[in-house]
Design a protein around this motif. Structure first.
Motif, PDB file in Angstrom:
ATOM      1  N   GLY A 218       0.892  -1.064   0.083  1.00 49.77           N
ATOM      2  CA  GLY A 218       0.227   0.040  -0.120  1.00 49.77           C
ATOM      3  C   GLY A 218       0.862   1.145   0.065  1.00 49.77           C
ATOM      4  N   ALA A 252      -7.721  -7.512  -0.474  1.00 44.47           N
ATOM      5  CA  ALA A 252      -7.417  -6.760  -1.629  1.00 44.47           C
ATOM      6  C   ALA A 252      -8.330  -5.632  -2.223  1.00 44.47           C
ATOM      7  N   GLU A 253      -9.641  -6.068  -2.243  1.00 43.03           N
ATOM      8  CA  GLU A 253     -10.544  -5.241  -2.726  1.00 43.03           C
ATOM      9  C   GLU A 253     -10.973  -4.302  -1.609  1.00 43.03           C
ATOM     10  N   LYS A 255      -8.708  -2.780   0.568  1.00 48.47           N
ATOM     11  CA  LYS A 255      -7.753  -1.774   0.540  1.00 48.47           C
ATOM     12  C   LYS A 255      -7.727  -1.041  -0.731  1.00 48.47           C
ATOM     13  N   ARG A 256      -8.082  -1.480  -1.713  1.00 52.53           N
ATOM     14  CA  ARG A 256      -8.474  -0.529  -2.878  1.00 52.53           C
ATOM     15  C   ARG A 256      -9.425   0.386  -2.544  1.00 52.53           C
ATOM     16  N   TRP A 257     -10.643  -0.075  -2.200  1.00 55.52           N
ATOM     17  CA  TRP A 257     -11.547   0.796  -2.071  1.00 55.52           C
ATOM     18  C   TRP A 257     -11.151   1.929  -0.774  1.00 55.52           C
ATOM     19  N   THR A 259      -8.232   3.084   0.044  1.00 55.00           N
ATOM     20  CA  THR A 259      -7.133   3.892  -0.643  1.00 55.00           C
ATOM     21  C   THR A 259      -7.962   4.914  -1.272  1.00 55.00           C
ATOM     22  N   GLU A 260      -9.282   4.304  -2.117  1.00 53.74           N
ATOM     23  CA  GLU A 260      -9.938   5.424  -2.761  1.00 53.74           C
ATOM     24  C   GLU A 260     -10.570   6.405  -1.845  1.00 53.74           C
ATOM     25  N   THR A 263      -8.153   8.954  -0.445  1.00 51.33           N
ATOM     26  CA  THR A 263      -7.631  10.006  -1.454  1.00 51.33           C
ATOM     27  C   THR A 263      -8.727  11.279  -1.653  1.00 51.33           C
TER      28      THR A 263
END
Length: 513
Positions: A218, A252-253, A255-257, A259-260, A263
């Motif tokens: 990350g 994994a999914e 973490k992407r969410w 991070t988004e 952000t």
């Protein structure tokens, strides 16, 4: 511990049902409020049982009120007595009595997935769990399938100083996992540096290939607006893992969410301290905020768009004279003869719609319409016309134009466009006929024919046709919608021209120029 979590109710459809047991945050960035947003953002249906009422904002906690545990148990039972729970996320518990109550409920209900965020320290640094409750919390760890402590909380559970390096965090997480027989999501968010890794740690080695640690890389996002990230992460994980049982894919999914969501946190402008993350930022940017229009709304627009065509139909001399009963009989029988020619090809178009229909119900409906156009309608025409004249009259230009439009739509083989093209023969025809029926009386020369407009079977068919076309419009992409409306509008104009022809074309026997 199993690496997979099966769906507890495989026959049920729809989103997974996730219960959050946690405290509140009146500013909406953490606690139950954040959990419900996270569950929804990750495709679940969120439910909530309140353990503590927290007076806090983005700058810190002011006070905590813990309601009576008897009421807490009533909340828990109210949910589990009625709803199948696919996953439980546990956050702030407040004191030992609350923890004991939740523990007993878990032992009785045994939810298929429990994710515990051992909330002890807030983002602001405030201690959220009374010291005497920490022992009770340790007893709860073994009831969980996954715990998600931050580095300070992990240190408390390990009864060690907080780790200052990522390898140190992983070692501490392994000791906690082994001691309490629970998977640990180790989080590197509190460390310094450009990277913010996470890892699923399982001392029992039930992860793929008997791994004890699976890391997820990350990148650190430079923002102070991280209020409620722990709550949000754990609730999202409970939702994603419960949905399909794939732990690694879920992490994994999520973490992407997350991070988004971090952000876009700075764009919220909520509070003057550590602001919340933007839980729905990705959904808003990808899906927008516009609601999906109902099928009826599209067709209402269509109906209004052809208002000039409808006005012309209502003021046609043929329609006015037909309603008044003053229409020349030759003009009327010429109209019926042309209608018989029209219906012969119209039935073929309905049959093509039936062949292409996406559902058995629609297939049956258009097939019945094709049969009715030939059987019932032509029988009616034969009652007014000599049998040898039903199909012997030459087709008028208006009849040819109308039929060609429908046959061209059928030839393209696009179901949505075909049914849009035939809709005016239901909708506009009934609209005109309803007004004509109102003028009918026993002495009216065309009373028996006008009464067909009042037939409830035809009214139901019209409603069904409108409904099927509306659903097709709703499902269609913008380009297909445009083609559908063009077909509908042109057919409406042809329908009106068809009514106008007996008098305007002067093509009736005895009226030819």
């Amino acid at each position: 511990m199993s690496a997979e979590v099966s769906n507890p109710n495989p026959e049920a459809s729809g989103p997974v049902r996730v219960l959050s047991i946690a405290g509140t945050d009146p500013t909406g960035g953490a606690g139950i409020q954040a959990d419900l947003k996270s569950i929804a953002a990750n495709g679940g249906f969120g439910m909530a049982v309140v353990t503590a009422l927290v007076a806090q904002n983005t700058r810190g906690v002011r006070s905590v009120h813990v309601p009576p545990v008897a009421f807490l148990r009533e909340q828990l039972d109210a949910v589990s007595d009625d709803v199948v729970i696919d996953a439980v996320k546990i956050g702030m518990l407040g004191d030992a009595e609350v923890i004991d109550t939740v523990t007993r409920w878990l032992d009785e209900v045994r939810p298929p997935l429990v994710v515990l965020d051992p909330v002890m320290i807030a983002t602001s640094g405030d201690r959220l769990l009374a010291a005497e409750a920490e022992t009770a919390l340790r007893g709860l760890l073994s009831r969980a399938h996954l715990i998600t402590p931050n580095i300070p909380e992990l240190a408390i559970l390990a009864e060690e100083p907080a780790a200052t390096t990522w390898p140190g965090v992983l070692e501490q997480a392994l000791r906690v996992s082994e001691r309490y027989a629970v998977r640990v999501l180790a989080k590197g968010g509190h460390l310094e540096g450009a990277h913010a890794p996470d890892a699923l740690v399982d001392a029992s080695g039930t992860l793929p290939e008997r791994a004890r640690v699976v890391e997820f890389s990350g990148v650190r996002i430079h923002t102070e607006n991280t209020h409620g990230t722990g709550c949000s992460l754990s609730a999202a994980l409970a939702t994603r893992i419960a949905a399909d049982g794939d732990w690694l894919a879920a992490i994994a999914e999520v973490k992407r969410w997350l991070t988004e969501s971090i952000t876009h946190a700075d764009s919220l402008h909520v509070g003057e301290g550590h602001g919340p993350i933007s839980h729905f930022a990705g959904l808003w940017s990808r899906g927008g905020l516009a609601t999906e229009r109902a099928a009826g709304e599209y067709l209402e627009d269509w109906w209004q768009a052809i208002a000039p065509i409808r006005h012309r139909a209502n003021t046609l001399p043929f329609v006015e004279q037909l309603g008044a009963g003053t229409l020349d009989r030759d003009a009327f029988t010429w109209y019926l003869a042309q209608d018989a020619l029209y219906l012969r090809d119209y039935s073929r178009v309905l049959a093509e719609a039936s062949k292409l229909a996406p559902t058995p119900e629609e297939q049956a409906f258009w097939a019945a319409g094709a049969n009715g156009a030939i059987a019932a309608e032509l029988q009616l025409h034969q009652g007014w016309l000599p049998e040898d004249e039903v199909f012997s009259t030459p087709p008028a230009p208006t009849t040819i134009a109308y039929v060609d439009h429908l046959l061209a739509a059928a030839a393209r083989g696009e179901y949505a466009v075909i049914i849009a093209a035939v809709l005016p023969c239901y909708w506009l025809y009934q609209d005109i006929g309803t007004r004509l029926v109102a003028q009918s009386h026993p002495e009216h020369p065309y009373a028996s024919w006008l009464e067909t407009y009042a037939d409830e079977v035809f009214a139901r068919s019209t409603r069904s046709a409108i409904g099927y076309v509306g659903e097709a419009v709703r499902r269609a992409d913008p380009e297909t919608r445009a083609r559908m409306f063009e077909a509908f509008e042109r057919a409406s104009a042809h329908e009106v021209a068809f009514f106008a022809a007996p008098l305007e074309a002067r093509a009736v026997p005895g009226h030819a120029e």
